[in-house]
Design a protein around this motif. Structure first.
Motif, PDB file in Angstrom:
ATOM      1  N   GLY A 310       0.821  -1.212   0.000  1.00 22.92           N
ATOM      2  CA  GLY A 310       0.000   0.000   0.000  1.00 22.92           C
ATOM      3  C   GLY A 310       0.853   1.259   0.000  1.00 22.92           C
ATOM      4  N   ARG A 311       1.884   1.277   0.868  1.00 22.35           N
ATOM      5  CA  ARG A 311       2.761   2.452   0.919  1.00 22.35           C
ATOM      6  C   ARG A 311       3.614   2.551  -0.343  1.00 22.35           C
ATOM      7  NH1 ARG A 311       3.544   7.386   1.120  1.00 22.35           N
ATOM      8  NH2 ARG A 311       5.492   8.156   2.032  1.00 22.35           N
ATOM      9  N   MET A 312       4.026   1.395  -0.859  1.00 23.83           N
ATOM     10  CA  MET A 312       4.838   1.404  -2.076  1.00 23.83           C
ATOM     11  C   MET A 312       4.036   1.973  -3.250  1.00 23.83           C
ATOM     12  SD  MET A 312       7.195  -1.625  -3.661  1.00 23.83           S
ATOM     13  CE  MET A 312       8.570  -1.230  -2.576  1.00 23.83           C
ATOM     14  N   GLY A 355      10.498  -2.352   3.229  1.00 29.56           N
ATOM     15  CA  GLY A 355      10.036  -3.407   4.122  1.00 29.56           C
ATOM     16  C   GLY A 355       9.385  -2.811   5.351  1.00 29.56           C
ATOM     17  N   PRO A 356       8.902  -3.656   6.260  1.00 29.91           N
ATOM     18  CA  PRO A 356       8.191  -3.166   7.451  1.00 29.91           C
ATOM     19  C   PRO A 356       9.061  -2.275   8.339  1.00 29.91           C
ATOM     20  CG  PRO A 356       8.585  -5.550   7.552  1.00 29.91           C
ATOM     21  CD  PRO A 356       8.879  -5.132   6.172  1.00 29.91           C
ATOM     22  N   ARG A 357      10.347  -2.589   8.472  1.00 31.49           N
ATOM     23  CA  ARG A 357      11.215  -1.762   9.306  1.00 31.49           C
ATOM     24  C   ARG A 357      11.411  -0.382   8.670  1.00 31.49           C
ATOM     25  NH1 ARG A 357      16.556  -4.510  11.500  1.00 31.49           N
ATOM     26  NH2 ARG A 357      14.906  -5.822  12.388  1.00 31.49           N
ATOM     27  N   ASP A 358      11.519  -0.363   7.342  1.00 30.76           N
ATOM     28  CA  ASP A 358      11.622   0.923   6.639  1.00 30.76           C
ATOM     29  C   ASP A 358      10.360   1.749   6.861  1.00 30.76           C
ATOM     30  OD1 ASP A 358      14.097   0.107   5.461  1.00 30.76           O
ATOM     31  OD2 ASP A 358      12.950  -1.054   3.989  1.00 30.76           O
ATOM     32  N   MET A 359       9.230   1.077   6.859  1.00 32.06           N
ATOM     33  CA  MET A 359       7.947   1.758   7.095  1.00 32.06           C
ATOM     34  C   MET A 359       7.956   2.436   8.467  1.00 32.06           C
ATOM     35  SD  MET A 359       5.471   0.949   4.640  1.00 32.06           S
ATOM     36  CE  MET A 359       3.944   0.601   5.490  1.00 32.06           C
ATOM     37  N   ASN A 361      10.478   3.420  10.197  1.00 29.50           N
ATOM     38  CA  ASN A 361      11.465   4.502  10.275  1.00 29.50           C
ATOM     39  C   ASN A 361      11.219   5.625   9.272  1.00 29.50           C
ATOM     40  OD1 ASN A 361      12.843   3.105  12.313  1.00 29.50           O
ATOM     41  ND2 ASN A 361      14.081   1.975  10.805  1.00 29.50           N
ATOM     42  N   GLY A 362      10.196   5.478   8.426  1.00 20.65           N
ATOM     43  CA  GLY A 362       9.886   6.504   7.432  1.00 20.65           C
ATOM     44  C   GLY A 362      10.953   6.659   6.365  1.00 20.65           C
ATOM     45  N   VAL A 363      11.632   5.538   6.029  1.00 18.02           N
ATOM     46  CA  VAL A 363      12.711   5.592   5.035  1.00 18.02           C
ATOM     47  C   VAL A 363      12.435   4.603   3.912  1.00 18.02           C
ATOM     48  CG1 VAL A 363      14.422   6.316   6.750  1.00 18.02           C
ATOM     49  CG2 VAL A 363      14.113   3.858   6.249  1.00 18.02           C
ATOM     50  N   VAL A 364      13.266   4.660   2.914  1.00 19.62           N
ATOM     51  CA  VAL A 364      13.216   3.725   1.785  1.00 19.62           C
ATOM     52  C   VAL A 364      14.652   3.493   1.343  1.00 19.62           C
ATOM     53  CG1 VAL A 364      12.960   5.506   0.009  1.00 19.62           C
ATOM     54  CG2 VAL A 364      12.043   3.223  -0.404  1.00 19.62           C
ATOM     55  N   VAL A 365      14.929   2.313   0.791  1.00 19.52           N
ATOM     56  CA  VAL A 365      16.296   1.963   0.374  1.00 19.52           C
ATOM     57  C   VAL A 365      16.416   2.071  -1.144  1.00 19.52           C
ATOM     58  CG1 VAL A 365      18.075   0.176   0.353  1.00 19.52           C
ATOM     59  CG2 VAL A 365      16.549   0.401   2.329  1.00 19.52           C
ATOM     60  N   LEU A 366      17.426   2.821  -1.614  1.00 21.39           N
ATOM     61  CA  LEU A 366      17.738   2.931  -3.039  1.00 21.39           C
ATOM     62  C   LEU A 366      19.034   2.183  -3.316  1.00 21.39           C
ATOM     63  CD1 LEU A 366      17.159   6.777  -3.672  1.00 21.39           C
ATOM     64  CD2 LEU A 366      15.465   4.941  -3.557  1.00 21.39           C
ATOM     65  N   VAL A 367      19.042   1.377  -4.381  1.00 26.94           N
ATOM     66  CA  VAL A 367      20.241   0.627  -4.759  1.00 26.94           C
ATOM     67  C   VAL A 367      20.603   0.971  -6.206  1.00 26.94           C
ATOM     68  CG1 VAL A 367      21.332  -1.634  -4.894  1.00 26.94           C
ATOM     69  CG2 VAL A 367      19.503  -1.240  -3.235  1.00 26.94           C
ATOM     70  N   VAL A 370      24.783   0.624 -11.026  1.00 26.00           N
ATOM     71  CA  VAL A 370      26.172   0.845 -11.438  1.00 26.00           C
ATOM     72  C   VAL A 370      27.143   0.550 -10.299  1.00 26.00           C
ATOM     73  CG1 VAL A 370      27.843   2.574 -12.204  1.00 26.00           C
ATOM     74  CG2 VAL A 370      25.571   2.498 -13.219  1.00 26.00           C
ATOM     75  N   SER A 371      26.912   1.146  -9.139  1.00 28.03           N
ATOM     76  CA  SER A 371      27.850   0.985  -8.028  1.00 28.03           C
ATOM     77  C   SER A 371      27.464  -0.136  -7.071  1.00 28.03           C
ATOM     78  CB  SER A 371      27.943   2.294  -7.229  1.00 28.03           C
ATOM     79  OG  SER A 371      26.708   2.562  -6.572  1.00 28.03           O
ATOM     80  N   GLY A 372      26.176  -0.519  -7.058  1.00 23.25           N
ATOM     81  CA  GLY A 372      25.697  -1.518  -6.116  1.00 23.25           C
ATOM     82  C   GLY A 372      25.500  -0.973  -4.713  1.00 23.25           C
ATOM     83  N   GLU A 373      25.772   0.315  -4.537  1.00 20.88           N
ATOM     84  CA  GLU A 373      25.662   0.919  -3.211  1.00 20.88           C
ATOM     85  C   GLU A 373      24.199   1.099  -2.801  1.00 20.88           C
ATOM     86  OE1 GLU A 373      27.835   4.549  -3.227  1.00 20.88           O
ATOM     87  OE2 GLU A 373      29.755   3.578  -3.662  1.00 20.88           O
ATOM     88  N   LYS A 374      23.965   0.883  -1.504  1.00 16.54           N
ATOM     89  CA  LYS A 374      22.631   1.109  -0.951  1.00 16.54           C
ATOM     90  C   LYS A 374      22.602   2.463  -0.263  1.00 16.54           C
ATOM     91  CE  LYS A 374      20.929  -3.592  -0.226  1.00 16.54           C
ATOM     92  NZ  LYS A 374      20.207  -4.483   0.711  1.00 16.54           N
ATOM     93  N   LYS A 375      21.515   3.172  -0.475  1.00 12.55           N
ATOM     94  CA  LYS A 375      21.359   4.483   0.139  1.00 12.55           C
ATOM     95  C   LYS A 375      20.000   4.536   0.825  1.00 12.55           C
ATOM     96  CE  LYS A 375      21.727   9.407  -0.984  1.00 12.55           C
ATOM     97  NZ  LYS A 375      21.923  10.394  -2.089  1.00 12.55           N
ATOM     98  N   ILE A 376      20.003   4.843   2.130  1.00 15.24           N
ATOM     99  CA  ILE A 376      18.751   4.955   2.876  1.00 15.24           C
ATOM    100  C   ILE A 376      18.328   6.420   2.873  1.00 15.24           C
ATOM    101  CG2 ILE A 376      17.641   4.644   5.114  1.00 15.24           C
ATOM    102  CD1 ILE A 376      19.682   2.409   5.658  1.00 15.24           C
ATOM    103  N   VAL A 377      17.121   6.685   2.378  1.00 12.79           N
ATOM    104  CA  VAL A 377      16.653   8.071   2.267  1.00 12.79           C
ATOM    105  C   VAL A 377      15.295   8.219   2.949  1.00 12.79           C
ATOM    106  CG1 VAL A 377      17.897   8.371   0.078  1.00 12.79           C
ATOM    107  CG2 VAL A 377      15.472   7.744   0.037  1.00 12.79           C
ATOM    108  N   GLN A 378      15.005   9.414   3.350  1.00 11.93           N
ATOM    109  CA  GLN A 378      13.711   9.707   3.955  1.00 11.93           C
ATOM    110  C   GLN A 378      12.608   9.635   2.889  1.00 11.93           C
ATOM    111  OE1 GLN A 378      13.120  10.263   7.298  1.00 11.93           O
ATOM    112  NE2 GLN A 378      15.299   9.706   7.517  1.00 11.93           N
TER     113      GLN A 378
END
Length: 482
Positions: A310-312, A355-359, A361-367, A370-378
């Motif tokens: 739903g949030r997604m 995921g539920p933990r991201d929900m 914390n009000g964040v989302v993970v971007l991957v 090219v770099s494979g790096e994960k970035k947690i953003v609001q």
């Protein structure tokens, strides 16, 4: 997990067999299928959408520079090709002919369009009467046919898609300005849209377009060190105008022959961007051309699934509104890990995980693909962060491709030096050339490399010919090519 590993194993590593890697990737990524007609392919939706994005961007650039689209017949009378001798000699080996139709033999054979200079020249002779009709700036999006002996999907096929610009001008100065303007449009497009660095320059006489006075090109280096001619622009002088009687009354009321140009890029750009950016995990697509720029994948246990999706969906709507090409994969019959592998293989620039933990914390993970790096953003900054990351990915891809090219692009003084380079490494060589056809041919015979172009801005100027040692007239880029 075993399925995920097997999925990646189905792509041959680049270092093991680059050609096999290329075929594995374009088939596994579902870009094309082979057709029952020799040398022809079927563009599947993802492959064709890449071409649509290329079309859309280039078409807007053409229109910004005053060009309009038209369409000309696929069939060209044989007599048209006889009017420009050099042109017909250049294309005759690749021409397919229609000799019968409706059960009857045709009075005159019809060629299936390999390029449209002759047909358009004929029509321009009817359309152009006065200097007031000039410049005439026309572009055509079309398919063409060239009966290639060796084919490779996207890069060299019997039938392919392209655009061909054809313009007519009052004088040489205006026609040459047009030729160089469109060459720069291609350069900008390759670098700023496809993230492909290119070498811009003039073709040698043996490599120029059949019937042209001068041909200019942008040349790109693939990850196997080979070149792809990524775009060409031709100054045709008044050779086609004389052949097809394209005359106009000038400002002094005198008849003059028009000066014409032609320029084009094709679906080989799809092959080029795959070979420039791809890796052992599959496609790596530049964000601006990728059919899907962001894939969103919900993660977590089944009991939280409905809430996460739903949030997604809300975040999806925000991206969509901002003009981002985004999809959600909420299939329950595949694991998140399997999806991660799949969309990496398909080259999607950004993966979004929620995921539920991201929900909580009000964040989302971007991957980043090219770099494979994960970035947690609001979540409140989600759209802006995605847009920023897409821009970063484009620049990273361009920088990475340029670094590779620079590391595989050397200056040589002798042909033996060049041969040693090709045996131990791969790539382009910058070398002096005296201007003789014999020396240019000898480079090809001994190395398999052809002159790519005479670069406008070489890193250095070579003073002696790489073959004969005499004073050089030009500094040339040589390389093996597709």
């Amino acid at each position: 997990m075993s399925n995920e590993k097997q999925f990646v194993k189905e792509i041959t590593p680049q270092g093991e067999d680059f050609s096999r890697w290329y075929i594995d990737v374009i088939k596994k990524a579902d870009l094309m299928s082979y057709s029952p007609v020799r040398g022809c392919i079927v563009f599947k939706p993802d492959g064709y959408e890449i071409w649509e994005n290329i079309q859309r961007e280039l078409d807007s650039k053409f229109k910004e520079t005053g060009h309009r689209n038209a369409y000309f017949p696929l069939f060209i009378p044989e007599s048209f090709f006889q009017k420009e001798k050099e042109h017909v000699e250049g294309f005759n080996p690749e021409l397919p002919w229609v000799t019968e139709a409706g059960g009857e033999k045709l009075e005159e054979r019809l060629a299936i369009r390999p390029t449209s200079e002759t047909m358009i020249g004929h029509m321009y002779s009817e359309w152009i009467n006065s200097y007031r009709d000039l410049p005439l700036l026309i572009n055509q999006w079309a398919n063409v046919v060239r009966w290639e002996k060796r084919t490779l999907p996207f890069l060299r096929t019997t039938e392919f898609l392209w655009q061909e610009g054809h313009t007519a001008h009052e004088d040489e100065q205006d026609a040459r300005r047009e030729t160089m303007q469109m060459l720069d449009v291609y350069r900008q497009f390759a670098e700023e849209f496809l993230a492909i660095p290119v070498i811009v320059g003039q073709k040698t006489p043996s490599e120029r377009f059949a019937g042209a006075i001068d041909t200019f090109s942008i040349e790109a280096m693939m990850k196997d060190g080979k070149a792809v001619q990524a775009g060409t622009s031709h100054y045709l002088g008044n050779k086609f105008a004389v052949a097809f009687d394209i005359k106009f009354l000038d400002r002094e009321n005198q008849h003059q022959f028009a000066h014409t140009t032609s320029w084009g890029v094709s679906t080989r750009l799809i092959g080029a961007l795959i070979m420039v950016h791809g890796d052992d995990r599959g496609l790596v697509l530049p964000p601006k051309v990728a059919p899907t720029q962001v894939i969103m994948i919900p993660i977590g246990p089944p009991k939280t699934r409905e809430q996460v999706i739903g949030r997604m969906d809300e975040l999806f709507a925000e991206l969509k509104k901002a003009g981002v090409r985004v999809k959600v994969d909420d299939r329950a019959d595949q694991s998140p890990g399997w999806k991660f592998n799949e969309y990496e293989m398909r080259g999607v620039p950004i993966r979004v995980e929620l995921g539920p933990r991201d929900m909580e914390n009000g964040v989302v993970v971007l991957v980043s693909r090219v770099s494979g790096e994960k970035k947690i953003v609001q979540q409140a900054d989600f759209v802006q962060e995605v847009q920023n990351l897409l821009a970063e990915i484009h620049q990273q891809m361009y920088d990475k491709a340029k670094q590779f090219r620079d590391e595989h692009y050397i200056a040589v003084d002798t042909i033996d030096e060049f041969k040693t380079f090709l045996e131990t490494k791969r790539g382009f060589a910058l070398a002096g050339w005296c201007g003789s056809d014999a020396c240019e041919s000898q480079v090809k015979e001994e190395t398999g490399a052809t002159s790519r172009n005479i670069p406008f801005n070489p890193s250095e100027t070579k003073s002696t010919c790489v073959v004969c040692g005499e004073a050089s007239k030009h500094t040339v880029v040589f390389g093996r090519s597709y």
